[in-house]
Each structure stands twice: as C-alpha cells, then as structure tokens.
Design a protein around this motif. Structure first.
Motif, PDB file in Angstrom:
ATOM      1  N   ALA A 156       0.805  -1.266  -0.020  1.00  0.00           N
ATOM      2  CA  ALA A 156       0.068   0.049  -0.037  1.00  0.00           C
ATOM      3  C   ALA A 156       0.963   1.307   0.187  1.00  0.00           C
ATOM      4  O   ALA A 156       0.565   2.044  -0.702  1.00  0.00           O
ATOM      5  N   LEU A 157       1.946   1.274   0.794  1.00  0.00           N
ATOM      6  CA  LEU A 157       2.985   2.455   0.779  1.00  0.00           C
ATOM      7  C   LEU A 157       3.460   2.558  -0.713  1.00  0.00           C
ATOM      8  O   LEU A 157       3.622   3.703  -1.185  1.00  0.00           O
ATOM      9  N   ILE A 158       3.761   1.420  -1.299  1.00  0.00           N
ATOM     10  CA  ILE A 158       4.575   1.479  -2.558  1.00  0.00           C
ATOM     11  C   ILE A 158       3.493   2.053  -3.616  1.00  0.00           C
ATOM     12  O   ILE A 158       3.757   2.815  -4.344  1.00  0.00           O
ATOM     13  N   THR A 159       2.290   1.947  -3.379  1.00  0.00           N
ATOM     14  CA  THR A 159       1.306   2.378  -4.455  1.00  0.00           C
ATOM     15  C   THR A 159       0.802   3.798  -4.035  1.00  0.00           C
ATOM     16  O   THR A 159       0.023   4.396  -5.285  1.00  0.00           O
ATOM     17  N   GLY A 160       1.360   4.241  -3.074  1.00  0.00           N
ATOM     18  CA  GLY A 160       1.160   5.816  -2.772  1.00  0.00           C
ATOM     19  C   GLY A 160      -0.011   6.008  -2.044  1.00  0.00           C
ATOM     20  O   GLY A 160      -0.465   7.260  -1.798  1.00  0.00           O
ATOM     21  N   ALA A 161      -0.426   5.064  -1.450  1.00  0.00           N
ATOM     22  CA  ALA A 161      -1.736   5.280  -0.195  1.00  0.00           C
ATOM     23  C   ALA A 161      -1.305   5.876   0.843  1.00  0.00           C
ATOM     24  O   ALA A 161      -0.292   6.530   1.141  1.00  0.00           O
ATOM     25  N   GLN A 162      -2.322   6.757   1.440  1.00  0.00           N
ATOM     26  CA  GLN A 162      -2.008   7.682   2.427  1.00  0.00           C
ATOM     27  C   GLN A 162      -1.367   6.990   3.695  1.00  0.00           C
ATOM     28  O   GLN A 162      -2.214   6.067   4.153  1.00  0.00           O
ATOM     29  N   PRO A 163      -0.311   7.495   4.005  1.00  0.00           N
ATOM     30  CA  PRO A 163       0.430   6.520   5.287  1.00  0.00           C
ATOM     31  C   PRO A 163      -0.017   6.482   6.423  1.00  0.00           C
ATOM     32  O   PRO A 163      -0.010   5.268   7.001  1.00  0.00           O
ATOM     33  N   VAL A 164      -0.609   7.664   6.804  1.00  0.00           N
ATOM     34  CA  VAL A 164      -1.195   7.438   8.192  1.00  0.00           C
ATOM     35  C   VAL A 164      -2.424   6.245   8.387  1.00  0.00           C
ATOM     36  O   VAL A 164      -2.496   5.451   9.347  1.00  0.00           O
ATOM     37  N   LEU A 165      -3.132   6.474   7.229  1.00  0.00           N
ATOM     38  CA  LEU A 165      -4.500   5.513   7.257  1.00  0.00           C
ATOM     39  C   LEU A 165      -3.843   4.159   6.985  1.00  0.00           C
ATOM     40  O   LEU A 165      -4.235   3.115   7.729  1.00  0.00           O
ATOM     41  N   VAL A 166      -2.731   3.729   6.321  1.00  0.00           N
ATOM     42  CA  VAL A 166      -2.159   2.648   5.945  1.00  0.00           C
ATOM     43  C   VAL A 166      -1.747   2.095   7.225  1.00  0.00           C
ATOM     44  O   VAL A 166      -1.992   0.922   7.610  1.00  0.00           O
ATOM     45  N   GLY A 167      -0.969   2.845   8.127  1.00  0.00           N
ATOM     46  CA  GLY A 167      -0.325   2.289   9.227  1.00  0.00           C
ATOM     47  C   GLY A 167      -1.246   2.128  10.413  1.00  0.00           C
ATOM     48  O   GLY A 167      -1.078   1.118  11.123  1.00  0.00           O
ATOM     49  N   LEU A 168      -2.222   2.982  10.372  1.00  0.00           N
ATOM     50  CA  LEU A 168      -3.194   2.881  11.486  1.00  0.00           C
ATOM     51  C   LEU A 168      -4.139   1.646  11.068  1.00  0.00           C
ATOM     52  O   LEU A 168      -4.604   0.755  12.192  1.00  0.00           O
ATOM     53  N   VAL A 169      -4.694   1.427   9.840  1.00  0.00           N
ATOM     54  CA  VAL A 169      -5.468   0.395   9.460  1.00  0.00           C
ATOM     55  C   VAL A 169      -4.614  -0.898   9.971  1.00  0.00           C
ATOM     56  O   VAL A 169      -5.063  -1.926  10.317  1.00  0.00           O
ATOM     57  N   GLY A 170      -3.471  -0.952   9.388  1.00  0.00           N
ATOM     58  CA  GLY A 170      -2.622  -2.172   9.521  1.00  0.00           C
ATOM     59  C   GLY A 170      -2.341  -2.539  10.944  1.00  0.00           C
ATOM     60  O   GLY A 170      -2.364  -3.627  11.158  1.00  0.00           O
ATOM     61  N   SER A 171      -1.932  -1.510  11.588  1.00  0.00           N
ATOM     62  CA  SER A 171      -1.631  -1.935  13.126  1.00  0.00           C
ATOM     63  C   SER A 171      -2.832  -2.466  13.723  1.00  0.00           C
ATOM     64  O   SER A 171      -2.862  -3.295  14.747  1.00  0.00           O
ATOM     65  N   LEU A 172      -4.098  -1.607  13.463  1.00  0.00           N
ATOM     66  CA  LEU A 172      -5.131  -2.182  14.382  1.00  0.00           C
ATOM     67  C   LEU A 172      -5.639  -3.635  13.813  1.00  0.00           C
ATOM     68  O   LEU A 172      -6.075  -4.484  14.739  1.00  0.00           O
TER      69      LEU A 172
END
Length: 415
Positions: free
Chosen positions: A197-213
């Motif tokens: 998701a980070l590689i594709t340019g997705a919003q990093p805060v949302l990616v980190g928060l959703v993945g961590s949850l």
C-alpha cells in the motif's frame, strides 16, 4: 454455596460488561478496520515498481564454496589479473585475501573462480568448505566477473529461529504457540498490505493505522483469549495507536522530515516513484509502537483485575490509585527499554558520530538522528498516555461488574 453463587453472578456481570464494551467501541472500530483494509488494499503493485532500478542489469547471485584462502596485500595490485598480489613477510598490516571459490550455481556451476576480499571479511576468518554468496556480473561480449556478496547464513538463522520457537513453546506452552501464530499474522499483514500500500502511494497514516489495528485485533485475542481483560487492553491500544498516528503525522510535518537519509532511501524513492519517502517515516512511527503498547496495556488491564480480585480497592478511586502506581513503574522501565533498544540498533551510527566529534546539538538536528528521536518520543508519548486510559477503562468495567452484583449477597459472602 453463597460464595459460589456470588462468584457466578460476578462472572455473568463481567461478561455483560465485556459485551457492552465490545458493542459500544471495539466492534465499530473493527468494522472500520475491515473497511479500511478493503478500501486501501493495493492492486497492480508490480506495475508501480521500476524493476530497472532495483535489479542491476546482468547481475545475479549464486552460491559458492571456499576451496582455499590465499593472504595478499591490499596495497599491491597485479596489473594483469586486477587483484592484489601475495603479501611479503614484511608487508604492512593491510591484509586482504584471494578466495578460490567453487561456483555452486548458475551457468558456470562446477568451475573455480578467484574472489578478492578485504580486511573486514578476512577478520571473520573465512575457511575452506565455508559457503558464501557471490555476485555474478555479466557484460555482453565479456567473461562473467565474480565478487564477494555476503556470507551464507541460512543454517545459523534457521537454528536460532528454531531455538527461539522451542524456548517460547516450552516456557509459555499454548500461550506461547498462539503468540507465535499471532506474530506470523502480523508479518503477513505487513508484507501483504502495509508495504504494498505504501508503494502504491496510499495515505501513510491511514495505512499504518489500519494495518496496526488489524494486527492488534488478531494478536491480542489470539494470544490472550476473548475476555474483558483483553478487550480493555485492546481499547487502550486503539487509543495509543490513534494518538501515535496523529502525533506522528504532525511531528513529521513540523520537523520537516524527508525520509531521504541514505543511498538506500534514494534508491527506494527511485524504485517506487508513486511513494513519498515521508510516508515511510509516518507509517514507521505508528508501527514502531505496536509491541510496547501491547505489553503496557495488557499489563495494566491484568493489574486492575488482580487488584480487584484481591480486594485491594474498596472503591473505584482507590482501585485506580493502586493500579496507576503499578503503571508508573511500568512506564519508567519501558522508557528505558525503548531508549536502550534504539541505542543498540543505532550503535554503528552513534559510533560514527562520535568519531566525527560533532557537537551534540548539531547531531540531533541532522535528519539521521532527528527522525529516530522523533519516532521514539512520539511512541513514548502515546505509550505513557495509554496507561491512565487503559487503567481508567479497566477500573470502570470492574466497578460496573461489582455494582451489578447484589450488595446483600456480597456482604453475606464476605462474612
């Protein structure tokens, strides 16, 4: 008999409180997490990576076995072979070596090649029979050239990992095995969701928060079971992750962290042009706090329950004061843990800075150190504030369970 009936009533009240807690907070958060996974799930990742950047043309890696080791002097070069000549008896202390390697893979499998290594590799005492990784460079129209790439570590890594699993299972038994399974799920979420998701340019805060949850929901319930204690700890963890995400986003922008510190960072930026390097910094701050948050919140929730079972708190305020004293001790020890873990992981960088003899303030301003400091401080703030929140929620749930137990029955049972 009355005591048994009282315990049964308390258990039922606790289960009702747990269901209320899940319905009111954790279930909506879980639904939002699943929705985030579906919405942010990466697609066509391979098409968004520049293969020409990450793969050097004509270079492959093959295994090889050392046949012999010939000491040479690093300062003398054989013009015809392009490698150092054998050192004389009185040569200076700039030792290198030429390794006669048997190629164990690739088109030249079964042939012998010479590879020159420097003093850093030679200090690890390479010996005949040892396996190494070789870099094979092929230029069209010329013979392939071989260089030392790395040591072969498959066997020691596998043995150390097996020892770790054995120790965890023997000591923690089923709980340890479940923790290992949860660790595997965490790795899968990072590899299959967060990184792409980070590689594709997705919003990093949302990616980190959703993945961590997603990781925390699976890991906590898988390791500690479905209980009101686990739900309370998870609620405190959710608060800590949300705070870390907010603070990480603000701190990254405020301190102007670019994420471009080393050559590898620039290479990463070129290989994944749709990804901003600041995304790595922001997402890293969220993920860095996962393990410590889990530890602190579970410990605090368990402390409240044990104190309540022991009758240490006659009222919610007294129970909270006793539990928060435990939390303060845990906070103090965890802060040291975070600081020393960072110092150990960055020891090479810190030694290099010491060699440069730069002023401490100048060093702290540099992004190489500032990024690590900001990440550590943001995670520590989220960790510290999650302790009183988790404690307050746990005390509220325990107190609610007590109130649902008939006062007369409790008094009779206590007598």
């Amino acid at each position: 008999m009355r005591r048994d009936r009282t315990h049964h009533q308390r258990d039922r009240a606790t289960r009702r409180s747990a269901r209320m807690l899940l319905a009111a907070t954790l279930v909506p958060v879980a639904l939002l997490t699943v929705l985030g996974l579906i919405t942010l799930w990466p697609h066509d990742v391979d098409h968004q990576i520049r293969k020409d950047v990450v793969r050097t043309g004509g270079t492959t890696f093959v295994p090889g076995t050392i046949q012999s080791v010939r000491p040479v002097s690093c300062g003398e070069t054989d013009a015809s072979a392009g490698s150092p000549q054998a050192a004389d008896a009185g040569a200076p202390d700039d030792h290198c070596a030429v390794l006669r390697m048997g190629v164990d893979g690739g088109p030249e499998r079964g042939t012998l090649v010479d590879v020159t290594v420097d003093a850093v590799v030679l200090a690890l005492s390479p010996h005949p029979g040892q396996r190494l990784q070789l870099a094979r460079a092929q230029i069209p129209g010329e013979q392939p050239a071989y260089q030392f790439a790395d040591f072969e570590r498959d066997r020691p890594l596998a043995l150390i990992a097996a020892l770790f699993v054995l120790v965890v299972v023997l000591v923690a038994r089923w709980r340890g095995l479940l923790a290992l399974l949860g660790l595997g799920v965490a790795g899968a979420v990072l590899v299959l969701f967060v990184f792409p998701a980070l590689i594709t340019g997705a919003q990093p805060v949302l990616v980190g928060l959703v993945g961590s949850l997603a990781i925390m929901y699976v890991v906590l319930y898988c390791t500690h079971g479905f209980s009101v204690r686990t739900s309370t700890a998870l609620l405190g963890t959710v608060f800590g992750l949300a705070l870390a995400a907010l603070l990480g986003w603000g701190a990254t922008r405020w301190t102007h962290l670019t994420g471009a510190v080393s050559d590898d960072d620039y290479l990463l930026g070129q290989a994944a042009p749709h990804m901003h390097l600041t995304a790595v910094v922001m997402c890293g701050m969220i993920i860095a706090g996962l393990g410590v948050l889990n530890d602190v919140t579970i410990t605090q929730a368990s402390a409240v329950w044990e104190l309540a079972e022991a009758g240490a708190g006659d009222n919610p305020r007294s129970l909270y004061r006793r539990a928060i004293r435990i939390g303060r001790d845990h906070i103090a020890s965890t802060i040291y843990t975070i600081a020393f873990a960072w110092a150990g992981a960055s020891l090479g960088t810190l030694l290099l800075i010491s060699v440069y003899d730069r002023p401490l303030l100048d060093v702290a301003r540099s992004e190489l150190i500032a990024a690590e400091l900001v990440s550590t401080l943001v995670g520590s703030i989220a960790l510290v504030l999650s302790v009183p929140v988790t404690t307050a929620v746990a005390v509220a749930v325990v107190s609610q369970a007590r109130e649902r137990t008939t006062p007369r029955t409790v008094a009779t049972a206590d007598i």
